[in-house]
Design a protein around this motif. Structure first.
Motif, PDB file in Angstrom:
ATOM      1  N   GLY A 265       0.810  -1.210   0.000  1.00 29.15           N
ATOM      2  CA  GLY A 265       0.000   0.000   0.000  1.00 29.15           C
ATOM      3  C   GLY A 265       0.845   1.262   0.000  1.00 29.15           C
ATOM      4  N   LEU A 266       1.887   1.284   0.815  1.00 29.32           N
ATOM      5  CA  LEU A 266       2.773   2.450   0.874  1.00 29.32           C
ATOM      6  C   LEU A 266       3.509   2.654  -0.452  1.00 29.32           C
ATOM      7  CD1 LEU A 266       4.207   1.923   4.458  1.00 29.32           C
ATOM      8  CD2 LEU A 266       2.859   3.893   3.703  1.00 29.32           C
ATOM      9  N   THR A 267       3.921   1.558  -1.073  1.00 29.92           N
ATOM     10  CA  THR A 267       4.620   1.661  -2.353  1.00 29.92           C
ATOM     11  C   THR A 267       3.712   2.234  -3.432  1.00 29.92           C
ATOM     12  OG1 THR A 267       6.028  -0.232  -1.800  1.00 29.92           O
ATOM     13  CG2 THR A 267       5.882   0.378  -4.121  1.00 29.92           C
ATOM     14  N   VAL A 268       2.471   1.772  -3.472  1.00 27.20           N
ATOM     15  CA  VAL A 268       1.502   2.300  -4.445  1.00 27.20           C
ATOM     16  C   VAL A 268       1.329   3.806  -4.255  1.00 27.20           C
ATOM     17  CG1 VAL A 268      -0.928   2.297  -5.127  1.00 27.20           C
ATOM     18  CG2 VAL A 268       0.263   0.125  -4.747  1.00 27.20           C
ATOM     19  N   SER A 269       1.190   4.243  -3.021  1.00 30.73           N
ATOM     20  CA  SER A 269       0.998   5.669  -2.737  1.00 30.73           C
ATOM     21  C   SER A 269       2.216   6.491  -3.143  1.00 30.73           C
ATOM     22  CB  SER A 269       0.700   5.879  -1.249  1.00 30.73           C
ATOM     23  OG  SER A 269      -0.484   5.213  -0.865  1.00 30.73           O
ATOM     24  N   LEU A 270       3.416   5.994  -2.843  1.00 33.72           N
ATOM     25  CA  LEU A 270       4.638   6.728  -3.183  1.00 33.72           C
ATOM     26  C   LEU A 270       4.834   6.807  -4.692  1.00 33.72           C
ATOM     27  CD1 LEU A 270       7.072   5.390  -0.435  1.00 33.72           C
ATOM     28  CD2 LEU A 270       6.139   7.698  -0.631  1.00 33.72           C
ATOM     29  N   VAL A 271       4.540   5.726  -5.405  1.00 37.13           N
ATOM     30  CA  VAL A 271       4.641   5.741  -6.857  1.00 37.13           C
ATOM     31  C   VAL A 271       3.644   6.729  -7.447  1.00 37.13           C
ATOM     32  CG1 VAL A 271       4.219   4.381  -8.951  1.00 37.13           C
ATOM     33  CG2 VAL A 271       5.584   3.424  -7.091  1.00 37.13           C
ATOM     34  N   TRP A 272       2.444   6.746  -6.887  1.00 32.59           N
ATOM     35  CA  TRP A 272       1.403   7.678  -7.339  1.00 32.59           C
ATOM     36  C   TRP A 272       1.892   9.121  -7.185  1.00 32.59           C
ATOM     37  CZ3 TRP A 272      -3.919   6.110  -8.392  1.00 32.59           C
ATOM     38  CH2 TRP A 272      -4.778   7.184  -8.668  1.00 32.59           C
ATOM     39  N   ILE A 273       2.466   9.438  -6.033  1.00 35.71           N
ATOM     40  CA  ILE A 273       2.971  10.790  -5.779  1.00 35.71           C
ATOM     41  C   ILE A 273       4.114  11.125  -6.744  1.00 35.71           C
ATOM     42  CG2 ILE A 273       4.217  12.228  -4.106  1.00 35.71           C
ATOM     43  CD1 ILE A 273       2.606  10.878  -1.910  1.00 35.71           C
ATOM     44  N   TYR A 274       5.031  10.195  -6.928  1.00 39.97           N
ATOM     45  CA  TYR A 274       6.194  10.433  -7.780  1.00 39.97           C
ATOM     46  C   TYR A 274       5.799  10.740  -9.220  1.00 39.97           C
ATOM     47  CZ  TYR A 274      10.221   9.435 -10.705  1.00 39.97           C
ATOM     48  OH  TYR A 274      11.198   9.519 -11.667  1.00 39.97           O
ATOM     49  N   THR A 275       4.915   9.938  -9.797  1.00 40.42           N
ATOM     50  CA  THR A 275       4.549  10.132 -11.197  1.00 40.42           C
ATOM     51  C   THR A 275       3.868  11.480 -11.416  1.00 40.42           C
ATOM     52  OG1 THR A 275       2.492   8.882 -10.790  1.00 40.42           O
ATOM     53  CG2 THR A 275       4.363   7.678 -11.703  1.00 40.42           C
ATOM     54  N   ASN A 276       3.002  11.862 -10.497  1.00 42.73           N
ATOM     55  CA  ASN A 276       2.324  13.152 -10.641  1.00 42.73           C
ATOM     56  C   ASN A 276       3.262  14.321 -10.389  1.00 42.73           C
ATOM     57  OD1 ASN A 276      -0.786  12.812 -11.078  1.00 42.73           O
ATOM     58  ND2 ASN A 276      -0.253  11.235  -9.586  1.00 42.73           N
ATOM     59  N   LEU A 277       4.183  14.150  -9.442  1.00 43.80           N
ATOM     60  CA  LEU A 277       5.152  15.204  -9.160  1.00 43.80           C
ATOM     61  C   LEU A 277       6.112  15.381 -10.338  1.00 43.80           C
ATOM     62  CD1 LEU A 277       6.237  17.277  -7.197  1.00 43.80           C
ATOM     63  CD2 LEU A 277       7.574  15.477  -6.088  1.00 43.80           C
ATOM     64  N   LEU A 278       6.526  14.280 -10.961  1.00 42.12           N
ATOM     65  CA  LEU A 278       7.412  14.361 -12.115  1.00 42.12           C
ATOM     66  C   LEU A 278       6.721  15.096 -13.267  1.00 42.12           C
ATOM     67  CD1 LEU A 278      10.118  13.557 -13.402  1.00 42.12           C
ATOM     68  CD2 LEU A 278       9.014  11.433 -14.171  1.00 42.12           C
ATOM     69  N   ARG A 279       5.465  14.810 -13.490  1.00 40.23           N
ATOM     70  CA  ARG A 279       4.720  15.500 -14.542  1.00 40.23           C
ATOM     71  C   ARG A 279       4.582  16.982 -14.233  1.00 40.23           C
ATOM     72  NH1 ARG A 279      -0.506  13.986 -14.864  1.00 40.23           N
ATOM     73  NH2 ARG A 279      -0.647  15.042 -16.871  1.00 40.23           N
ATOM     74  N   LEU A 280       4.333  17.321 -12.981  1.00 35.89           N
ATOM     75  CA  LEU A 280       4.224  18.731 -12.606  1.00 35.89           C
ATOM     76  C   LEU A 280       5.537  19.477 -12.847  1.00 35.89           C
ATOM     77  CD1 LEU A 280       2.114  18.962  -9.302  1.00 35.89           C
ATOM     78  CD2 LEU A 280       1.639  20.033 -11.515  1.00 35.89           C
ATOM     79  N   LEU A 281       6.639  18.873 -12.448  1.00 38.99           N
ATOM     80  CA  LEU A 281       7.936  19.503 -12.659  1.00 38.99           C
ATOM     81  C   LEU A 281       8.212  19.691 -14.153  1.00 38.99           C
ATOM     82  CD1 LEU A 281      10.086  17.604  -9.985  1.00 38.99           C
ATOM     83  CD2 LEU A 281       9.381  20.010  -9.934  1.00 38.99           C
ATOM     84  N   ALA A 282       7.841  18.709 -14.947  1.00 36.42           N
ATOM     85  CA  ALA A 282       8.043  18.820 -16.398  1.00 36.42           C
ATOM     86  C   ALA A 282       7.199  19.956 -16.971  1.00 36.42           C
ATOM     87  CB  ALA A 282       7.679  17.494 -17.074  1.00 36.42           C
ATOM     88  N   ILE A 283       5.967  20.090 -16.479  1.00 41.75           N
ATOM     89  CA  ILE A 283       5.090  21.157 -16.951  1.00 41.75           C
ATOM     90  C   ILE A 283       5.655  22.528 -16.579  1.00 41.75           C
ATOM     91  CG2 ILE A 283       2.813  22.225 -16.668  1.00 41.75           C
ATOM     92  CD1 ILE A 283       1.697  19.362 -16.316  1.00 41.75           C
ATOM     93  N   PHE A 284       6.109  22.671 -15.354  1.00 41.45           N
ATOM     94  CA  PHE A 284       6.613  23.961 -14.887  1.00 41.45           C
ATOM     95  C   PHE A 284       7.904  24.371 -15.593  1.00 41.45           C
ATOM     96  CE2 PHE A 284       4.383  23.104 -10.603  1.00 41.45           C
ATOM     97  CZ  PHE A 284       3.209  23.644 -11.098  1.00 41.45           C
ATOM     98  N   GLN A 285       8.723  23.371 -15.977  1.00 44.09           N
ATOM     99  CA  GLN A 285      10.019  23.693 -16.570  1.00 44.09           C
ATOM    100  C   GLN A 285      10.027  23.646 -18.102  1.00 44.09           C
ATOM    101  OE1 GLN A 285      13.337  21.605 -14.787  1.00 44.09           O
ATOM    102  NE2 GLN A 285      12.385  21.582 -12.759  1.00 44.09           N
ATOM    103  N   SER A 286       8.922  23.204 -18.679  1.00 47.34           N
ATOM    104  CA  SER A 286       8.859  23.145 -20.151  1.00 47.34           C
ATOM    105  C   SER A 286       8.666  24.540 -20.718  1.00 47.34           C
ATOM    106  CB  SER A 286       7.724  22.228 -20.596  1.00 47.34           C
ATOM    107  OG  SER A 286       6.476  22.729 -20.144  1.00 47.34           O
ATOM    108  N   ASP A 287       9.023  24.679 -21.983  1.00 48.98           N
ATOM    109  CA  ASP A 287       8.910  25.990 -22.648  1.00 48.98           C
ATOM    110  C   ASP A 287       7.448  26.333 -22.905  1.00 48.98           C
ATOM    111  OD1 ASP A 287      11.629  26.148 -22.650  1.00 48.98           O
ATOM    112  OD2 ASP A 287      11.834  25.166 -24.623  1.00 48.98           O
TER     113      ASP A 287
END
Length: 287
Positions: A265-287
């Motif tokens: 359960g903890l692994t699922v939650s952490l993976v969920w957070i990571y994937t969404n956080l990575l997408r957010l960072l990509a959005i903020f830093q993209s041109d």
């Protein structure tokens, strides 16, 4: 202790259907033998203490979670190096891009299938949890390389997302303990419904993409940003549910084997957070 979380709902121990704890609940009569009957006398060994080593503890949860996350990270690293350099000075490498999407599809669908099996399995299987971690790592390794390429940003956002994920974990745990957050049935129902709702929207977006029609949930625009923010907040809520289940499970004296369910359960939650956080960072830093 009835659970609405699909990860824990099939566990008899988590739902009060098993005999996880030999202690009577507060206000209930104990069914233990009384001292008045000599035939019920034991051998002098406290069976409760003898059984204590086979129960879930915070140490066992930490150990199983560390093992599961280590497998995810190792599998992701192998996938990262196996796929090679997708973008070179001469342009995109067809072979590397093909490997990336193959790893992403195989890992994603395989991890999703095993996550459903682990979520609804009555008796948790450590082998299936590890197998899930391997496939999840394959998907994450490919996902972590694809997102920066598609968003045209530096791969350094991957390390930022990893650090941010563990910061979110530490911050959520601190808030849960220091502010004594209480998890209600309404909160559990809301989080689980929201989780399945986001999964349904993601599947719908994937199906629509096959026909050339997309809503934009996975894009790098406003809709994608809002979807990623919602996913990140939901991931934090999922962590709160995980902390609550672990705390209650330890208090109820669940079998040590259930530590694998908590780790899953903890692994699922952490993976969920990571994937969404990575997408957010990509959005903020993209041109």
């Amino acid at each position: 202790m009835k659970s609405n979380n699909p990860v824990f709902a099939r566990s008899e121990a988590f739902n009060g259907r098993g005999n996880a704890s030999p202690y009577p609940a507060y206000g209930q009569e104990s069914s233990a033998p009384q001292y008045g009957d000599p035939s019920d006398y034991g051998t002098g060994v406290d069976e409760r203490q003898a059984d204590q080593g086979n129960r879930m503890t915070i140490d066992s949860v930490v150990q199983k979670t560390a093992i599961t996350l280590a497998v995810v990270i190792a599998s992701a690293a192998v996938t990262w190096y196996w796929t090679g350099d997708a973008i070179t000075e001469s342009g995109a490498t067809t072979d590397a891009v093909g490997k990336l999407y193959l790893a992403l599809m195989v890992g994603s669908f395989g991890a999703f299938a095993l996550s459903m099996v682990n979520s609804f399995k009555r008796v948790i299987s450590p082998a299936l949890v590890i197998a899930f971690a391997v496939l999840e790592g394959v998907a994450l390794g490919a996902f972590s390389k694809i997102i920066p390429i598609v968003a045209n940003v530096e791969h350094g956002i991957v390390l930022q997302a990893v650090i941010g994920t563990f910061a979110a974990f530490a911050g959520t745990l601190a808030a849960y303990k220091f502010f004594d957050i209480k998890v209600t049935n309404k909160f559990r129902t809301f989080v689980v419904a929201a989780m399945f709702g986001m999964l349904a929207l993601g599947m719908m977006e994937m199906v629509l993409s096959f026909f050339g029609n997309q809503v934009g949930f996975f894009d790098f625009g406003t809709m994608g940003m809002l979807f990623a923010i919602g996913g990140l907040v939901l991931g934090v809520f999922m962590l709160i549910l995980d902390f609550d289940f672990v705390e209650q499970g330890i208090a109820a004296g669940l079998p040590e084997r259930e530590s694998w369910r908590a780790a899953f359960g903890l692994t699922v939650s952490l993976v969920w957070i990571y994937t969404n956080l990575l997408r957010l960072l990509a959005i903020f830093q993209s041109d």
